[in-house]
Design an enzyme around this catalytic site. Structure first.
Site, mmCIF file in Angstrom:
data_model
loop_
_atom_site.group_PDB
_atom_site.id
_atom_site.type_symbol
_atom_site.label_atom_id
_atom_site.label_comp_id
_atom_site.label_asym_id
_atom_site.label_seq_id
_atom_site.Cartn_x
_atom_site.Cartn_y
_atom_site.Cartn_z
ATOM 1 N N HIS A 135 0.412 -1.374 0.109
ATOM 2 C CA HIS A 135 0.020 0.104 -0.310
ATOM 3 C C HIS A 135 1.101 1.144 0.469
ATOM 4 O O HIS A 135 1.543 1.626 0.472
ATOM 5 C CB HIS A 135 -1.084 -0.263 1.335
ATOM 6 N N LYS A 312 -14.322 21.880 -21.554
ATOM 7 C CA LYS A 312 -14.154 22.517 -23.379
ATOM 8 C C LYS A 312 -14.114 22.801 -24.402
ATOM 9 O O LYS A 312 -13.791 22.631 -25.220
ATOM 10 C CB LYS A 312 -15.735 23.106 -23.518
ATOM 11 N N ASP A 353 -24.387 20.438 -28.239
ATOM 12 C CA ASP A 353 -25.303 21.685 -27.005
ATOM 13 C C ASP A 353 -25.880 22.501 -28.223
ATOM 14 O O ASP A 353 -27.141 22.495 -28.449
ATOM 15 C CB ASP A 353 -24.386 21.923 -26.572
HETATM 16 P P1 NAP Z 1 -21.626 30.706 -18.019
HETATM 17 O O1 NAP Z 1 -20.160 30.776 -19.007
HETATM 18 O O2 NAP Z 1 -20.881 31.113 -17.212
HETATM 19 O O3 NAP Z 1 -22.553 32.275 -18.499
HETATM 20 C C1 NAP Z 1 -23.373 32.363 -18.027
HETATM 21 C C2 NAP Z 1 -24.257 33.704 -17.898
HETATM 22 O O4 NAP Z 1 -24.768 33.944 -17.051
HETATM 23 C C3 NAP Z 1 -23.668 35.009 -18.653
HETATM 24 O O5 NAP Z 1 -23.867 35.001 -19.634
HETATM 25 C C4 NAP Z 1 -23.432 35.762 -17.635
HETATM 26 O O6 NAP Z 1 -23.434 37.163 -17.799
HETATM 27 C C5 NAP Z 1 -24.729 35.705 -16.840
HETATM 28 N N1 NAP Z 1 -25.291 35.833 -15.561
HETATM 29 C C6 NAP Z 1 -24.576 34.914 -14.149
HETATM 30 N N2 NAP Z 1 -25.413 35.408 -13.249
HETATM 31 C C7 NAP Z 1 -25.919 36.293 -13.568
HETATM 32 C C8 NAP Z 1 -26.973 38.068 -13.214
HETATM 33 N N3 NAP Z 1 -27.270 37.408 -11.571
HETATM 34 N N4 NAP Z 1 -27.506 37.960 -13.669
HETATM 35 C C9 NAP Z 1 -27.503 38.871 -14.960
HETATM 36 N N5 NAP Z 1 -26.846 37.589 -16.050
HETATM 37 C C10 NAP Z 1 -26.702 36.819 -15.466
HETATM 38 O O7 NAP Z 1 -22.720 29.604 -18.572
HETATM 39 P P2 NAP Z 1 -22.916 28.227 -19.028
HETATM 40 O O8 NAP Z 1 -22.072 27.351 -19.319
HETATM 41 O O9 NAP Z 1 -23.120 29.396 -19.904
HETATM 42 O O10 NAP Z 1 -24.402 28.289 -18.012
HETATM 43 C C11 NAP Z 1 -25.337 29.208 -18.307
HETATM 44 C C12 NAP Z 1 -26.841 27.905 -18.046
HETATM 45 O O11 NAP Z 1 -26.919 27.945 -18.741
HETATM 46 C C13 NAP Z 1 -25.998 26.882 -16.577
HETATM 47 O O12 NAP Z 1 -26.406 27.854 -15.728
HETATM 48 C C14 NAP Z 1 -26.557 26.114 -17.148
HETATM 49 O O13 NAP Z 1 -28.454 25.548 -16.507
HETATM 50 C C15 NAP Z 1 -26.929 25.959 -18.773
HETATM 51 N N6 NAP Z 1 -26.603 24.912 -19.456
HETATM 52 C C16 NAP Z 1 -27.835 24.145 -19.609
HETATM 53 C C17 NAP Z 1 -27.672 22.943 -20.558
HETATM 54 C C18 NAP Z 1 -28.526 22.229 -21.066
HETATM 55 O O14 NAP Z 1 -28.030 20.765 -21.643
HETATM 56 N N7 NAP Z 1 -30.035 22.337 -20.363
HETATM 57 C C19 NAP Z 1 -26.468 23.055 -21.277
HETATM 58 C C20 NAP Z 1 -25.151 23.522 -20.923
HETATM 59 C C21 NAP Z 1 -25.525 24.761 -19.876
HETATM 60 P P3 NAP Z 1 -22.199 38.603 -17.597
HETATM 61 O O15 NAP Z 1 -21.193 37.967 -18.596
HETATM 62 O O16 NAP Z 1 -22.842 39.302 -17.411
HETATM 63 O O17 NAP Z 1 -21.696 37.881 -16.368
#
Ligand code: NAP
Length: 526
Positions: A135, A312, A353
């Site tokens: 171990h 990614k 996606d």
């Molecule tokens: P990300 O790259 O971190 O982007 C987050 C986005 O949300 C940015 O545009 C950010 O704005 C905005 N945001 C965060 N907090 C905010 C607030 N309080 N008020 C206004 N805008 C806000 O994240 P992501 O990978 O794009 O993912 C975003 C969401 O997509 C996730 O939460 C997830 O639930 C969803 N998603 C779903 C799938 C699916 O298969 N259904 C796949 C991928 C993602 P700023 O630029 O101003 O910071």
């Protein structure tokens, strides 16, 4: 040398009980849950003795479970400080009582007095086999093959057991290599969360045994998972040398739906494959090293990977440098969420996606992605999810405006994809037919937040929320109340998973089954 023909990989539960009374229900539970062998850790007994050991072995034998008796030296992780002579007399008694296996540390077996006693006992009782173990609780061994050989050099009939702490998932490959190359039964796996996958894949690589816990909480070592999870999630009963390996690369990966989802689909489509979480900590360097490890072992049967945060973009860069094919939209989006490993170990990269988002939308509209052509769409957010959605929409000719809190990010994304940009505060002026939330607003635990102000939503609008936890976000509730058509994030998740499954396996998964599993899991989590 003893011949080991057709040995199985025992799914083994290690039982650390204080006495006979607490031991019995644990053996019973192990049997009921489907354990295939048990290890009796006699060093955990309050009063360890040869007599108690004999009783425990008899109890286990009544349940018809093969038994390994171990009295672990404190120096190698044992529970209590016990003298060498007591530990040896416990193993002797275990052999007499008919234990199928006894386990002793390599360092202790090398001791001439210990070795001569055990050799004589094993000669007298040939139905017991000896496991000789090493171990390392702090990190990987420098040369695992050398340890394997040195164990067999002192006792060629031994089953070598080599266990070490994985500091990173890349440390697991040493165990995989040893298992693949060994020509006699061997136990090799890595401890810790980074080593978890080596416990699951032990059967695929032909290990003599792997350890699992009785329930999710009672794991006797970090990274151990339960017998129930091995059997119901990781397809233990179906694993064999031909099983193809798929999994999720990311950090974290612990709460992914992937293993439940893909393994259930493999089951129902009768595909000899398994899907496991690959916790790849670190950044590009560690990610690249992981893929290099995979690509250099085409004989091991890695089939493909889902890729998530933070890898990614690393996956895209790797595929561009070392891959065979990179899908155009993955290139445009700047991210890869699917890697397929070719027979030669070389990778192809895709992004499903965008397909997930487009297919989810099209399903509530006319039914075809191209019906989104010329439609006015408001995309809220400018992060990773928005990139995939915007790329897909622009590809089919939709008229997109990106609204984001940080307007500069909206502008730069819009410039890349030749669409329009605005601040999130300009949403009330939108004339969009489709509104898509790609921010994390509304996601658990902030379920009361909503990216779209009241008055924007109407009955002619389609509202799609990519957030899937909870299934019905505040935005979707408001949209429903306004009479809008709604699409939830689970639809996108399901459809991207369907597209990914098709890339992995070449066949369609069962859509109803996927939907049922995803919705059940998400409802449980919300
Ligand atoms: P990300 O790259 O971190 O982007 C987050 C986005 O949300 C940015 O545009 C950010 O704005 C905005 N945001 C965060 N907090 C905010 C607030 N309080 N008020 C206004 N805008 C806000 O994240 P992501 O990978 O794009 O993912 C975003 C969401 O997509 C996730 O939460 C997830 O639930 C969803 N998603 C779903 C799938 C699916 O298969 N259904 C796949 C991928 C993602 P700023 O630029 O101003 O910071």
């Amino acid at each position: 040398m003893r011949l080991y023909v057709g040995f199985m990989t025992y799914l083994t539960v290690s039982i650390l009980a204080k006495d006979e009374i607490s031991f019995e229900p644990k053996v019973q539970a192990a049997k009921e849950q489907g354990a295939e062998a048990i290890e009796i850790r006699t060093d955990s007994l309050t009063s360890p003795s040869p007599e108690v050991t004999a009783k425990l072995v008899a109890m286990a034998k009544k349940k018809e479970l093969p038994v390994i008796v171990t009295c672990r030296d404190k120096a190698e992780g044992g529970v209590a400080e016990l003298g060498q002579s007591l530990r040896l007399s416990i193993l002797r008694e275990a052999i007499v009582a008919g234990a199928e296996f006894v386990d002793i540390e390599y360092e202790n077996f090398k001791h001439p007095d210990v070795q001569s006693v055990l050799r004589a006992m094993l000669e007298q009782y040939p139905s017991t086999q000896l496991i000789i173990s090493r171990h390392n609780f702090t990190g990987p061994f420098e040369d695992i093959k050398l340890i394997y050989e040195s164990i067999l050099a002192v006792y060629p009939e031994a089953i070598p057991k080599i266990v070490y702490k994985a500091r990173h998932i890349n440390d697991c490959f040493a165990a995989f290599d040893l298992l693949s190359e060994a020509d006699c039964p061997v136990i090799a796996f890595a401890m810790g969360l980074a080593g978890q996958v080596s416990r699951i894949l032990a059967k695929k690589f032909g290990a003599f045994l792997t350890f699992a816990s009785l329930d999710d909480e009672s794991a006797s070592a970090p990274g151990q998972i339960s017998v129930r999870q091995m059997k119901t999630i990781y397809r233990w009963d179906n694993l064999n040398a031909q099983t193809e390996i798929f999994g999720l690369i990311g950090n974290p990966v612990g709460h992914s739906l992937g293993p439940t989802l893909y393994n259930a689909c493999f089951d129902s489509n009768d595909v000899n494959a398994v899907y496991v979480p690959f916790l790849v900590e670190g950044e590009k360097l560690e990610f690249n090293a992981f893929l290099k490890n995979v690509s250099g072992r085409s004989h091991m049967g890695f089939g493909g990977f889902s890729v998530t945060i933070p890898h990614k973009t690393h996956a895209l860069d790797y595929a561009n440098q070392h891959g065979e094919y990179v899908d155009n939209l993955a290139e445009a989006i700047g991210a890869v969420n699917t890697l397929k490993v070719g027979f030669n170990g070389i990778l192809s990269a895709y992004n499903t996606d965008y397909a997930g988002a487009m297919d989810a939308l099209a399903s509530v509209m006319a039914g075809d992605r191209h019906d989104l052509h010329a439609m006015k769409v408001a995309v809220i957010g400018a992060g990773g999810a928005a990139r995939a959605v915007v790329a897909g929409l622009v590809d089919v000719g939709a008229r997109v405006t990106i609204y984001n809190r940080t307007v500069q990010k909206a502008r730069s994304l819009a410039k890349e994809f030749r669409c329009r940009a605005a601040g999130i505060d300009e949403l009330p002026q939108t004339d969009a037919q489709i509104t898509i939330n790609c921010t994390s607003l509304g996601m658990h635990p902030n379920v009361e937040t909503c990216p779209v102000p009241e008055g924007v939503l109407n009955a002619d609008m389609t509202v799609f929320d990519t957030v899937y936890n909870p299934l019905e976000t505040k935005l979707l509730k408001n949209a429903k109340a306004a009479g809008a058509t709604i699409v939830n994030g689970a639809e996108m998740y399901i459809r991207q998973a369907m597209a990914q499954y098709k890339i992995f396996i070449g066949d369609e998964p069962n859509e109803d089954q996927m939907r049922q599993i995803v919705c059940e899991k998400l409802q449980l989590n919300s």
